[in-house]
Enzyme design. Structure first.
Site, PDB file in Angstrom:
ATOM      1  N   ASP A  93       1.110  10.241   3.453  1.00 30.60           N
ATOM      2  CA  ASP A  93       1.826  11.024   4.387  1.00 30.60           C
ATOM      3  C   ASP A  93       0.898  12.185   4.889  1.00 30.60           C
ATOM      4  OD1 ASP A  93       4.087  12.418   5.534  1.00 30.60           O
ATOM      5  OD2 ASP A  93       4.883  13.376   3.752  1.00 30.60           O
ATOM      6  N   CYS A 141       2.770  46.765  -2.121  1.00 30.61           N
ATOM      7  CA  CYS A 141       3.154  47.943  -2.844  1.00 30.61           C
ATOM      8  C   CYS A 141       2.059  48.568  -3.266  1.00 30.61           C
ATOM      9  CB  CYS A 141       3.814  47.550  -4.136  1.00 30.61           C
ATOM     10  SG  CYS A 141       4.140  49.028  -5.344  1.00 30.61           S
ATOM     11  N   CYS A 145       2.539  51.112 -10.321  1.00 32.23           N
ATOM     12  CA  CYS A 145       3.786  50.102 -10.245  1.00 32.23           C
ATOM     13  C   CYS A 145       3.881  49.103 -11.383  1.00 32.23           C
ATOM     14  CB  CYS A 145       3.727  49.312  -9.108  1.00 32.23           C
ATOM     15  SG  CYS A 145       5.237  47.927  -8.962  1.00 32.23           S
ATOM     16  N   LYS A 192       2.332   4.569   1.379  1.00 36.25           N
ATOM     17  CA  LYS A 192       2.287   5.151   2.805  1.00 36.25           C
ATOM     18  C   LYS A 192       1.967   6.529   2.718  1.00 36.25           C
ATOM     19  CE  LYS A 192       5.675   5.273   6.764  1.00 36.25           C
ATOM     20  NZ  LYS A 192       5.413   6.785   7.154  1.00 36.25           N
ATOM     21  N   CYS A 201       9.226  49.547  -8.293  1.00 37.65           N
ATOM     22  CA  CYS A 201       8.734  51.182  -8.549  1.00 37.65           C
ATOM     23  C   CYS A 201       9.481  51.721  -7.451  1.00 37.65           C
ATOM     24  CB  CYS A 201       7.486  51.236  -8.657  1.00 37.65           C
ATOM     25  SG  CYS A 201       6.473  51.063  -7.033  1.00 37.65           S
ATOM     26  N   LYS A 224      10.952   3.504   2.677  1.00 33.98           N
ATOM     27  CA  LYS A 224      10.933   4.994   2.194  1.00 33.98           C
ATOM     28  C   LYS A 224      11.442   5.104   0.889  1.00 33.98           C
ATOM     29  CE  LYS A 224      10.126   7.527   5.379  1.00 33.98           C
ATOM     30  NZ  LYS A 224       9.782   8.102   6.728  1.00 33.98           N
ATOM     31  N   TYR A 235      -7.188   2.396   6.377  1.00 38.03           N
ATOM     32  CA  TYR A 235      -6.447   1.011   6.097  1.00 38.03           C
ATOM     33  C   TYR A 235      -6.250  -0.062   7.015  1.00 38.03           C
ATOM     34  CZ  TYR A 235      -2.710   4.034   8.329  1.00 38.03           C
ATOM     35  OH  TYR A 235      -2.241   4.901   9.199  1.00 38.03           O
ATOM     36  N   CYS A 295       9.329  49.362  -2.811  1.00 39.30           N
ATOM     37  CA  CYS A 295       8.879  47.976  -3.561  1.00 39.30           C
ATOM     38  C   CYS A 295      10.116  47.774  -4.660  1.00 39.30           C
ATOM     39  CB  CYS A 295       7.754  48.580  -4.584  1.00 39.30           C
ATOM     40  SG  CYS A 295       7.681  47.411  -6.165  1.00 39.30           S
ATOM     41  N   GLU A 317       0.827  -1.285  -0.025  1.00 40.31           N
ATOM     42  CA  GLU A 317      -0.091  -0.007   0.097  1.00 40.31           C
ATOM     43  C   GLU A 317       0.935   1.167  -0.039  1.00 40.31           C
ATOM     44  OE1 GLU A 317      -2.152  -0.197   3.739  1.00 40.31           O
ATOM     45  OE2 GLU A 317      -3.087  -2.149   3.081  1.00 40.31           O
TER      46      GLU A 317
HETATM   47  S1  IVH Z   1      -0.009   0.680   8.543  1.00 42.98           S
HETATM   48  C1  IVH Z   1       0.475  -1.922  12.164  1.00 42.98           C
HETATM   49  N1  IVH Z   1      -0.473   1.535   6.223  1.00 42.98           N
HETATM   50  O1  IVH Z   1       2.712   5.391   8.699  1.00 42.98           O
HETATM   51  C2  IVH Z   1       0.521  -1.207  11.015  1.00 42.98           C
HETATM   52  N2  IVH Z   1       0.407   2.947   8.188  1.00 42.98           N
HETATM   53  O2  IVH Z   1       5.609   5.208   9.993  1.00 42.98           O
HETATM   54  C3  IVH Z   1       0.806   0.262  11.178  1.00 42.98           C
HETATM   55  N3  IVH Z   1       0.923   5.207   7.259  1.00 42.98           N
HETATM   56  O3  IVH Z   1       1.945   5.893  12.120  1.00 42.98           O
HETATM   57  C4  IVH Z   1       0.612   1.174  10.354  1.00 42.98           C
HETATM   58  N4  IVH Z   1       0.063   5.064   5.410  1.00 42.98           N
HETATM   59  O4  IVH Z   1       0.157   6.684  10.355  1.00 42.98           O
HETATM   60  C5  IVH Z   1       0.158   1.530   7.673  1.00 42.98           C
HETATM   61  N5  IVH Z   1      -1.018   2.339   4.310  1.00 42.98           N
HETATM   62  C6  IVH Z   1      -0.519   2.610   5.526  1.00 42.98           C
HETATM   63  C7  IVH Z   1      -0.072   3.877   6.021  1.00 42.98           C
HETATM   64  C8  IVH Z   1       0.619   3.863   7.128  1.00 42.98           C
HETATM   65  C9  IVH Z   1       0.406   6.001   6.279  1.00 42.98           C
HETATM   66  C10 IVH Z   1       1.565   5.799   8.496  1.00 42.98           C
HETATM   67  C11 IVH Z   1       0.889   5.605   9.735  1.00 42.98           C
HETATM   68  C12 IVH Z   1       2.060   5.026  10.684  1.00 42.98           C
HETATM   69  C13 IVH Z   1       3.262   5.688   9.954  1.00 42.98           C
HETATM   70  C14 IVH Z   1       4.519   4.835  10.265  1.00 42.98           C
END
Ligand code: IVH
Length: 674
Positions: free
Chosen positions: A120, A431, A436, A118, A416, A319, A232, A413, A116
């Site tokens: 942000d 300004c 200007c 991650k 001008c 990451k 999720y 400015c 999945e």
């Molecule tokens: S699973 C036990 N799935 O990433 C499972 N986390 O660095 C724990 N996060 O604090 C989390 N997308 O807030 C999971 N598809 C995803 C995620 C996800 C973002 C975040 C989550 C967690 C952080 C960990």
């Protein structure tokens, strides 16, 4: 009495119905009724609630921003630890993870995985009892979080009630789920654009803005931020719960929760390949992700593996390479915007960030420079993520050698050289010199732009030439330009000059609404302009409107009303209007407005991809919606058109495969204008 009972039943049904349409609209991006019908339902509901305030139920769609401000957040003890994730930075790190856990439990060598994105954003925990959203909390320290229920209710994609019988499923009696609250990049940019136009401080990035919004004590402030959510994980619950992650996502989706994309991988190498594919896809997403999560699909195996510290052994975060780099801040420059607002930007030692060379980055505003203590000569951290404009995060103070210079905001400015001013209650410096040249250039650029008079070919370069040569001192001067004038400028031959003159003259047939947009009054964009154009006879009529007359018009608050009055009060602008009249550019009120009841695109579903030349993706979306079309995020058989800009990516491929018409902006306009 019977009548009352029936009305109550009707009330409950309306709540359910409107919640369902919210879900179709915000989660599925696939509405089944028009905005008009939706508004009608909502109006009926409000009328009943006004008569019977005691009936108002927690899942009523009117209650999303219903709570008043609180003093502080209450603590919430999570029903189970809200865990974090261990990180991997390479394919080998991921392989070592599997090797490690295979020593604890061999089953992992023969099991499958789920991959999945991650997300942000900010991790949140939602509690549902008998299908009703009853509590929502931040992650906090993983054991105890803060109660932000009222704020979470403002998120339109968060179900206030899991609809009974949705997709044939009954909601579990109790379920606690976890997800991520975020802001989509186009929504973030539109928000900042609106703030900039109103002289308010712009937000730095979607993640911090989302986090800040959820920590507001007053939910009505949260409601102003376009948050979204994706779920999720199931933390705990009663009843039959899924036993794998694949089923979890399917189950959550069936209950009406928005979920992230999720892919099953047969083995670890397959999972790694998916992570790498997404690295390229990241740029084309409209929300921010900072990596991928690989999860063991079988939740029993995953939980048997146990945890190390706060990290479950059964999952790992891969990451992405940093979108953040450090470089030298060579200088700080200052731009002057259309409304005169001064914006500082960083001049950087050119540096590559995820494949793009970055030479400049925004510094947001002068307060930001001071608060972050950013100095000229500093080594600075710069971030470029998705479509967000690169920005300076802050200095690396450990690398200072004492030669760094503190930046002083200019007192005049930069273009001008007239003194700059601070408007009370706003963070921005302006300004205020109406003459200007920097403002004039930006104003003319806006005047000729696609959403205003749409003078094709009159871009910023030519505008700069026209202003610096002294040929044009205000927008009306454009209409008296001759071919001979243009031929005096660099780079103009017969044909080019003729084309521009013709485009300018043609634009005199544009509507009142477009002319009002073109004036560039602070806070008056396309939509407000259309409202004004439907109400006032012509520019004269609008110029004579009083503050009070303007303020009562729907969509116009006291600030915009004041901005309009101020604009028309300036002698320079009065001269401008007279000049429009003299050259014969004097459109009248129109009954049919661009933004009201134009449904040339109705029945058609659009997907937008790539970088468009004139619209941002958000603007294109609004444009399509305004013309009665539908916009979805992914290409499917139901899609009628893919609107593709530069670097269109995977959606383009998919559209080709499905034989869907791929069109550009111009074709979209033609369709929309009928
Ligand atoms: S699973 C036990 N799935 O990433 C499972 N986390 O660095 C724990 N996060 O604090 C989390 N997308 O807030 C999971 N598809 C995803 C995620 C996800 C973002 C975040 C989550 C967690 C952080 C960990």
């Amino acid at each position: 009495m019977l009548e009352e009972q029936q009305l109550f039943k009707r009330y409950k049904q309306l709540c359910r119905e409107i919640n369902y349409h919210n879900y179709r609209y915000h989660v599925l991006d696939d509405p089944v009724i028009s905005d008009y019908e939706y508004d009608e339902l909502l109006l009926k509901l409000r009328q009943i609630e006004e008569q019977h305030p005691d009936w108002i139920s927690a899942d009523s769609p009117t209650q999303r921003a219903g709570a008043g401000p609180s003093e502080k957040f209450e603590k919430v003890v999570h029903p189970a630890p809200i865990l974090s994730l261990a990180n991997a930075f390479s394919a080998d790190d991921i392989r070592s993870w599997l090797e490690r856990i295979s020593k604890i439990d061999e089953r992992v060598l023969h099991t499958n995985f789920v991959v999945e994105p991650k997300l942000d954003g900010l991790s949140v925990v939602l509690h549902y009892r008998d299908g009703l959203f009853v509590q929502g909390a931040t992650r906090g320290n993983g054991e105890v979080g803060e109660d932000i229920t009222a704020n979470l209710r403002t998120i339109k994609t968060l179900p206030l009630r899991i609809p009974a019988k949705l997709n044939g499923l009954k909601p579990p009696p109790y379920i606690v789920v976890r997800g991520e609250a975020m802001i989509r990049i186009p929504d973030f940019e539109a928000l900042n654009k609106r703030r900039e136009e109103s002289g308010l401080r712009t937000y730095v990035n979607p993640r911090n803005t989302a986090a800040g919004a959820l920590r507001q004590l007053d939910p009505s402030l949260t409601a102003q931020i376009p948050l979204m959510i994706m779920i999720y994980q199931i933390i705990t619950g009663e009843g039959d719960l899924p036993k794998t992650q694949v089923e979890t996502i399917r189950f959550l989706r069936a209950l009406g929760f928005p979920t992230p994309e999720s892919k099953q991988a047969d083995d670890l190498e397959d999972a790694i390949a998916i992570c790498l594919q997404w690295t390229g896809k990241r740029e084309s997403l409209d929300y921010e992700i900072d990596g991928m999560v690989i999860k063991i699909n079988d939740l029993t195996i995953a939980s048997d593996l146990g945890i190390v510290g706060k990290d479950p052994r059964g999952a790992i975060a891969y990451k992405f390479p940093a979108q953040e780099v450090t470089t030298n801040l060579l200088d700080i420059g200052v731009n002057v915007g259309r409304t005169g607002v001064l914006t500082p930007y960083a001049v950087l030692d050119p540096i590559e960030i995820s494949g793009v060379t970055v030479k400049q980055a925004t510094l947001h505003n002068f307060d930001y420079i001071r608060e972050k203590d950013i100095r000229i000569g500093d080594r600075v951290r710069v971030k470029r993520a998705g479509d967000v404009i690169p920005y300076v995060i802050g200095p690396v103070t450990a690398l200072r050698n004492g030669d760094e210079k503190i930046f002083e905001p200019p007192k005049t400015c930069p273009v001008c050289h007239q003194p700059v001013e601070h408007i009370q209650g706003e963070v921005a410096w302006y300004c205020v010199n109406a003459a200007c040249p920097a403002q004039l250039i930006r104003n003319l650029e806006h005047f000729a732009s696609q959403s205003a008079l749409n003078i094709v070919g009159l871009g910023i370069k030519i505008v700069e030439q026209l202003v610096s040569s002294g040929l044009v001192n205000d927008a009306a001067d454009l209409f008296t330009l001759t071919k001979k004038d243009l031929l005096k400028l660099d780079g103009f031959a017969d044909k080019k000059a003729e084309n521009i003159i013709a485009a300018i003259q043609n634009s005199k047939s544009q509507s009142l609404e477009r002319l009002i947009t073109a004036l560039g009054i602070r806070g008056v964009g396309e939509v407000i302009a259309s409202v004004l154009a439907a109400r006032f006879e012509d520019l004269d009529d609008l110029a004579h409107a009083s503050h009070d007359q303007l303020e009562i018009i729907e969509g116009i608050g006291p600030n915009i009303a004041q901005a309009i009055v101020d604009w028309f009060a300036q002698p320079r602008n009065q001269v401008l209007i007279e000049k429009f009249r003299k050259v014969g550019f004097w459109p009248k009120k129109e009954l049919k407005s661009r933004h009201i009841a134009l449904s040339t695109l109705s029945g058609n579903s659009f997907v937008i991809t790539g970088t468009l030349a004139h619209f941002t993706r958000q603007e294109a979306k609004e444009y399509i919606l305004k013309h009665g079309g539908k916009v979805t995020n992914s290409v499917s058989k139901k899609t009628n058109y893919l609107v593709a800009g530069e670097n269109p990516g995977s959606k383009f491929q998919k559209a080709k495969e499905l034989g869907i018409s791929v069109i550009g902006e111009e074709e979209l306009r033609k369709l929309a204008e009928g």
